[in-house]
Write a protein that holds these residues in place. Structure first.
Motif, PDB file in Angstrom:
ATOM      1  N   LEU A 271       0.830  -1.201   0.000  1.00  0.00           N
ATOM      2  CA  LEU A 271       0.000   0.000   0.000  1.00  0.00           C
ATOM      3  C   LEU A 271       0.869   1.258   0.000  1.00  0.00           C
ATOM      4  N   PHE A 272       1.892   1.284   0.850  1.00  0.00           N
ATOM      5  CA  PHE A 272       2.783   2.434   0.889  1.00  0.00           C
ATOM      6  C   PHE A 272       3.514   2.607  -0.446  1.00  0.00           C
ATOM      7  N   ALA A 273       3.870   1.500  -1.072  1.00  0.00           N
ATOM      8  CA  ALA A 273       4.529   1.586  -2.377  1.00  0.00           C
ATOM      9  C   ALA A 273       3.594   2.220  -3.405  1.00  0.00           C
ATOM     10  N   GLU A 274       2.307   1.837  -3.382  1.00  0.00           N
ATOM     11  CA  GLU A 274       1.325   2.424  -4.291  1.00  0.00           C
ATOM     12  C   GLU A 274       1.171   3.919  -4.053  1.00  0.00           C
ATOM     13  N   MET A 275       1.391   4.346  -2.802  1.00  0.00           N
ATOM     14  CA  MET A 275       1.258   5.762  -2.451  1.00  0.00           C
ATOM     15  C   MET A 275       2.519   6.552  -2.793  1.00  0.00           C
ATOM     16  N   GLY A 276       3.576   5.871  -3.225  1.00  0.00           N
ATOM     17  CA  GLY A 276       4.773   6.569  -3.672  1.00  0.00           C
ATOM     18  C   GLY A 276       5.914   6.612  -2.686  1.00  0.00           C
ATOM     19  N   TYR A 277       5.827   5.811  -1.601  1.00  0.00           N
ATOM     20  CA  TYR A 277       6.880   5.862  -0.587  1.00  0.00           C
ATOM     21  C   TYR A 277       8.121   5.047  -0.959  1.00  0.00           C
ATOM     22  N   PHE A 278       8.057   4.302  -2.042  1.00  0.00           N
ATOM     23  CA  PHE A 278       9.226   3.570  -2.531  1.00  0.00           C
ATOM     24  C   PHE A 278       9.452   3.958  -3.994  1.00  0.00           C
ATOM     25  N   PRO A 279       9.957   5.171  -4.250  1.00  0.00           N
ATOM     26  CA  PRO A 279      10.082   5.652  -5.631  1.00  0.00           C
ATOM     27  C   PRO A 279      10.986   4.783  -6.500  1.00  0.00           C
ATOM     28  N   ASP A 280      11.886   4.030  -5.879  1.00  0.00           N
ATOM     29  CA  ASP A 280      12.758   3.128  -6.646  1.00  0.00           C
ATOM     30  C   ASP A 280      12.180   1.723  -6.739  1.00  0.00           C
ATOM     31  N   GLY A 281      10.969   1.546  -6.255  1.00  0.00           N
ATOM     32  CA  GLY A 281      10.329   0.245  -6.285  1.00  0.00           C
ATOM     33  C   GLY A 281      10.469  -0.493  -4.970  1.00  0.00           C
ATOM     34  N   LEU A 282       9.435  -1.241  -4.616  1.00  0.00           N
ATOM     35  CA  LEU A 282       9.457  -2.031  -3.391  1.00  0.00           C
ATOM     36  C   LEU A 282      10.369  -3.238  -3.593  1.00  0.00           C
ATOM     37  N   PRO A 283      11.348  -3.430  -2.713  1.00  0.00           N
ATOM     38  CA  PRO A 283      12.218  -4.606  -2.854  1.00  0.00           C
ATOM     39  C   PRO A 283      11.411  -5.901  -2.771  1.00  0.00           C
TER      40      PRO A 283
END
Length: 340
Positions: A271-283
């Motif tokens: 969910l946080f990745a979808e919100m943009g908190y992992f701009p380099d992609g979720l590991p």
């Protein structure tokens, strides 16, 4: 399990569906729940989560300002007879602007049998306690013989991480602390040095702390764009990294190249990745923290592995601890009754 319609609590009886027990922060503190007890409750919650015996949607929230979030965190843990919801917000500028805590909130605990709310309580203490409990439980499992620990962030969470490390990591000899505000690090050491079984050292720099520590934790700010304060080239084989601040403090290259990337909740990190908190992609995620604690998944497999274990907080831990607080309050007749 609640079986009666009336519970003797405080000055008046708590009647299900008629009134609710209110517990202030002082009330919660007066219950005298120890860190050892919090560790036990948190471990139980994580193991239930790891064995998939729970219901907990990913955090939903609103964001009035770019750096601010409000989260609604409901959960049900059948094995602990715990159901409820925490409503919490984070305003990083509060201490400087208003002399208020960065994080505040309330928690509601419900009766599983009838569904009615039975308690409303301050949730800042619960959050401050269960967050470091998760970190050190994971650290003890992933790196049980660690003698050195580095903590970034010396506020409320930083202090509690140090205290919990003393409870759960008996091999520790030295704990390094660092904060961008030197006074905060010095205050932490001055407050805790006499009660800790290990030596506390103020780190000269982030690089110095990283290169001195086997296990590393961070409780700083949560931002969408990584600050990358800790550079990837400082990380060496065998280190265990436990962020409480998502992808903010660490160089994203470290989480991407780690031998194992473990998280408390896959759903919440996605969910946080979808919100943009992992701009380099979720590991790539290999397991959840509870699965490792429950021995459903394997943690560290050899001494050279770099392991990153991101724990951003789960409602299963909140409601289990909240239920324990409610039960203790009823037993000791602490709190005030409010009419529903």
């Amino acid at each position: 399990m609640t079986t009666a319609t009336t519970l003797d609590s405080g000055a008046a009886n708590l009647q299900l569906g008629t009134n609710v027990l209110y517990l202030s922060k002082k009330d919660v503190l007066d219950l005298g729940i120890t860190r050892a007890e919090i560790l036990d409750h948190t471990r139980d919650a994580l193991i239930e989560h790891g064995r998939h015996r729970y219901e907990m949607p990913a955090k939903i929230g609103v964001h009035p300002y770019p750096e601010v979030f409000y989260h609604a965190m409901p959960a049900y843990v059948p094995g602990k007879n715990a159901v409820g919801c925490k409503w919490i917000e984070c305003y990083p500028q509060n201490p400087a602007k208003f002399s208020l805590p960065q994080t505040t909130g309330l928690m509601v605990i419900n009766d599983v049998e009838s569904g009615v709310p039975v308690a409303i309580m301050d949730s800042t203490w619960v959050t401050a306690m269960r967050t470091p409990a998760v970190t050190v439980l994971a650290a003890a499992k992933l790196h049980p013989a660690a003698e050195t620990f580095g903590m970034f962030g010396c506020g409320v969470q930083g202090k509690e991480h140090v205290r919990y490390a003393a409870e759960a990591m008996p091999s520790l000899k030295t704990v390094y602390v660092y904060d961008t505000h030197e006074a905060a690090a010095e205050a932490l050491i001055a407050e805790l040095r006499d009660e800790m079984p290990f030596t506390l050292v103020r780190g000269k720099s982030p690089e110095d702390v990283v290169k001195s520590s086997e296990v590393l934790g961070s409780a700083t700010v949560i931002l969408k764009e990584p600050l990358a304060v800790v550079k990837d080239e400082w990380i060496s084989a065998g280190q265990t990294i436990l962020p409480c601040d998502l992808n903010t403090f660490w160089d994203p290259r470290t989480t991407q190249r780690a031998d194992k990337y473990i998280v408390d909740s896959i759903d919440e990190h996605e969910l946080f990745a979808e919100m943009g908190y992992f701009p380099d992609g979720l590991p790539t995620i290999v397991a959840e923290t509870g699965e490792v604690l429950a021995d459903v998944a394997v943690g560290r497999e050899n001494s050279d592995q770099i392991i990153v274990n991101s724990n951003i907080g789960m409602a299963v831990c909140d409601v289990v601890v909240g239920r324990a607080i409610f039960d203790r309050a009823v037993e000791r007749k602490i709190g005030s009754t409010l009419t529903l």
